[in-house]
Design a protein around this motif. Sequence first.
Motif, PDB file in Angstrom:
ATOM      1  N   LEU A  68      12.924 124.852 -74.175  1.00  0.00           N
ATOM      2  CA  LEU A  68      12.599 125.081 -72.745  1.00  0.00           C
ATOM      3  C   LEU A  68      13.521 123.957 -72.099  1.00  0.00           C
ATOM      4  CD1 LEU A  68       8.776 125.906 -72.578  1.00  0.00           C
ATOM      5  CD2 LEU A  68      10.781 127.284 -71.982  1.00  0.00           C
ATOM      6  N   GLN A  99      21.404 127.934 -71.811  1.00  0.00           N
ATOM      7  CA  GLN A  99      20.021 128.502 -71.531  1.00  0.00           C
ATOM      8  C   GLN A  99      19.775 129.514 -72.555  1.00  0.00           C
ATOM      9  OE1 GLN A  99      20.972 129.738 -67.289  1.00  0.00           O
ATOM     10  NE2 GLN A  99      19.130 128.731 -66.639  1.00  0.00           N
ATOM     11  N   SER A 166      11.733 126.196 -65.702  1.00  0.00           N
ATOM     12  CA  SER A 166      11.584 125.851 -67.211  1.00  0.00           C
ATOM     13  C   SER A 166      10.762 124.460 -67.121  1.00  0.00           C
ATOM     14  CB  SER A 166      12.913 125.332 -67.566  1.00  0.00           C
ATOM     15  OG  SER A 166      13.663 126.553 -67.739  1.00  0.00           O
TER      16      SER A 166
END
Length: 390
Positions: A68, A99, A166
């Motif tokens: 994350l 990502q 996130s």
Amino acid sequence: MASIPLVMTLGNSMLIPVLPILERKVGISSFQSSMIITSYSVAAIFLIPIAGYLSDRLGRKKVILPSLVLALIGGLIAGFASWKMEDPYTWIIIGRILQGIGASGAMPIILPLVGDLYKDDAEKTSSCLGTIETSNTFGKVLSPILGSVFAAFLWFLPFFAISIFSLISIALVFFFIKAPKEKEKPKKFKEFLNNTKKTLKKEGKWLFTVFLLGFFTMLVLFSVLFFLSDNLEKVQDIKGIKKGFVLAIPLFILCIVAFVTGRKIKGNLPTMRKIIIICLILLSISVVFVGFVSKQLILLLIVTSILGVAMGALMPVLDAIITENIKKEERGTITSFYSAARFAGVAAGPPIMSLIMKDYLNIGYITAGVLGLVLLFIVIKFIKVEEIEN
């Protein structure tokens, strides 16, 4: 747990309504803009099996949290490049790849974590997986709306928003997920590898069928979403926030159906098999008509909503069938192969659609319908309730 698929879905789907704007602002083609979705998914495909293995060895939470953090950093890189650079495309792709690496170690690990937490209760596992899949699909509903709203203020704001989401998920996971402690030492890599091979050999027929279904469902979903985003802007002349709400209609139906299905299946394999067969028939028939009704907005939304019903019922069933029927020791790795197959579908959908939608739109959707019927026969042949239960 449900925050993770929500954040990871927003991280990808939120950019779909922004792609036509991005093409104009950055000066890129439709195919290049599709790579912004695909780069995220391709990075995830290759690293998901490694993340699955590490989660079996080190623990689910120890893999999820750093992943994350990577997703957060990737969003900042893509957002900052878009804001400050004259030619930001390369750095946007680098941020998206980061990502994707983060997504590979977060979203796929949720399925085995659910299996760990509710290992003795198939009904609770199915219900929880239904909630997880609903969160995933709810992310798809929110995505076009949020993406359009953020882009209305600043076109690159969705990249920064991904980082904020996130961060919220990091806090939730850190404080609220209590993963069960391992009583046994994890197996050595060679032993683990042999066990995984045995599982794939023994359960391979139905497992690979589920992998194919995951790939096909995501391929159709993201192809249709990419096409719908382009069509609403260029054919229907619907832009901005209004476009986000229209794009969310079939996704909202998909979300509701996923939630209801997750609650109803209760770990019942015969029911799951019937749902898969019905959904494939519905998907294969309805997808054929998407191109034919592309100029009539109401008919287009009706057809894509029927597709949403089929995919909404299919996804929680696939999650449950694979999570509930694999031993804990191999669960992280096996479910990671399934997640990789889904990400492969996400990666393939937008670029394929960008290449065919100008001249071969109807042929493309008819081909998808035929592939769905082929998959139907594969399901009937290889997904046998007795074999899975044994």
